[in-house]
Design an enzyme around this catalytic site. Sequence first.
Site, short mmCIF file in Angstrom:
data_model
loop_
_atom_site.label_atom_id
_atom_site.label_comp_id
_atom_site.label_asym_id
_atom_site.label_seq_id
_atom_site.Cartn_x
_atom_site.Cartn_y
_atom_site.Cartn_z
N GLU A 1 0.83 -1.21 0.00
CA GLU A 1 0.00 0.00 0.00
C GLU A 1 0.87 1.25 0.00
O GLU A 1 0.59 2.23 -0.71
CB GLU A 1 -0.91 -0.01 1.22
CG GLU A 1 -1.68 1.27 1.48
CD GLU A 1 -1.88 1.55 2.96
OE1 GLU A 1 -1.56 2.67 3.41
OE2 GLU A 1 -2.36 0.65 3.67
N VAL B 1 -23.13 -3.45 24.20
CA VAL B 1 -23.43 -3.59 22.77
C VAL B 1 -23.33 -5.06 22.40
O VAL B 1 -22.60 -5.83 23.02
CB VAL B 1 -22.48 -2.76 21.89
CG1 VAL B 1 -22.64 -1.28 22.15
CG2 VAL B 1 -21.03 -3.19 22.09
N GLY B 2 -24.08 -5.45 21.37
CA GLY B 2 -24.02 -6.83 20.91
C GLY B 2 -24.39 -6.93 19.45
O GLY B 2 -25.08 -6.05 18.91
#
Length: 549
Positions: A105, A354-355
């Site tokens: 890159e 969170v999930g």
Amino acid sequence: MLFNLLSSAKSSVSPRFLITLQSYFRFFSITKMAPIQSNLFTAINDDIIQSAEDKRQYRGLLLKNEMKVLLISDKSTDKSAAAMDVHVGHMKDPRDLPGLAHFCEHMLFLGTEKYPSENEYHKYLTEHGGGSNAYTSAEHTNYYFDVVPEHLEGALDRFSQFFRCPLFNADATGREVNAVHSENDKNLQSDTWRLYQLEKATSRPEHDFNKFGTGNKDTLETKPKEMGLDTREELLKFHKQWYSSNIMSLAVLGKESLDDLSDMVVKLFADCENKSVAIPEWLDHPFGPDELRMKAYVVPVRDVRSLHVTFPIPDLEEHYKAKPGSYLGHLIGHEGPGSLLSELKAKGWVNNLVGGEETGANGFMFFIINVDLTEEGIDHTDEIILHMFQYLTMLKEAKPQEWIFKECQDLHAMTFRFKDKEKPQDYVSSVALSLHKFPLAEVLCAPFIYEEFRPDLIEMVLSKLVPKDIRVAVVGQLYEGQTDQKELWYGTDYRLESIADELIEQWQTAGLNKNFKLPEINEFIPTNFNLLPRDEDVKYFVFVTIFKG
């Protein structure tokens, strides 16, 4: 984040290949054909599904070299932009050269046959109000730039040469190795990077997910020399093997008309070489039996406390219209009465939760539940996980509900309809990535689509969220001095233990908790956005304000 970042095939043909073929043929079945030169395009699609509030014009192209392209005409833009996403990343690094994809890159930008000066691309952009960047992930390398609209063609010409005739100047090798090394150095004290690498380091050693993706001077210079390897020669081999137009996708945004953008792109990119490369795929999961039922105690740099629970699940990307992982994430992340979060907050153990599904790579995913712990909560992680399994038991007992799916559908439809206009550079970068994932016609709307209610898929994912397949990480500075291992690349201190059979059995038999229930029906999700007719009899309103003094 640890354990959550950032089945074998039944025949000789991979499921992902079949999905790719289905998407390819779907492109033709929904394509609105226009007069084109067959030697330039395979197909052209002007039926891109877009938001009702989006006033830009779109066109999808499939070039003769199998490169996918999305063109965006925006007469009002103050910047033009373009991005190329190559469907290969650091998971395809050679074992003895960690960081080679990332190094590629860096080196790609340093001169081409047409523009041999190393600084030509950067100089052109900065002189014309623009800039550029790139990133390398597990399975993608994404290059993007922006520039003032009047100079899009000149910038795009210079950009295209990187994918046609890069020089990879030998004189720049050492300098760019140092640049990669510096980039890695700045991440060494980031808990996000440290935990992500620890997740990889504790996966199956032979799996490509286990690799160190950034690279540094040791991996790209010192050790290759010791092994008799020339890093630049290995770079040329990597580029020759993987940089093929059929696994590249391009997004271009400009003020020009779609026809003018089409001419510009075809002229510059139709000759990129097609090596007929197969998109990399991993049907074996990086978390096998030896990596499950494990618990890590991790010392962070910052004073944070968190719990990370991860389960291995199959790749759900082909089911983007059903979104079974998102359905479950919607419920697990619910914050109202009867939710997992409300119960854990009532006990004083967590601040937020969170999930949902987490992308892995082509062929596998993770399902995660992450919790931000309080000072008291870090001493109750086993009980928190018990509550998680009680909540999952409730979801299994309740069965998938179509009304919940419909709420997700309506919420995401509203989000798509009123989606904010992104910065051109960010927009083309994300769209170029999405071109690999979705049919051209749905590349903008696919992340928001909830079209197929599939209880079987929801139950399949739920069946994977079981104690015997769990991975746990608890992060906190209180574990300093209680660890016995140090991760190789970032130096993260941790201790890894097998979870006791007794605890697994306790979680397995968690049963129901009377405090857990499905959320109430949300009666306030709007679905009709039509404006009411104006009452012609009402000429004006008079507002009177009375001041008392």
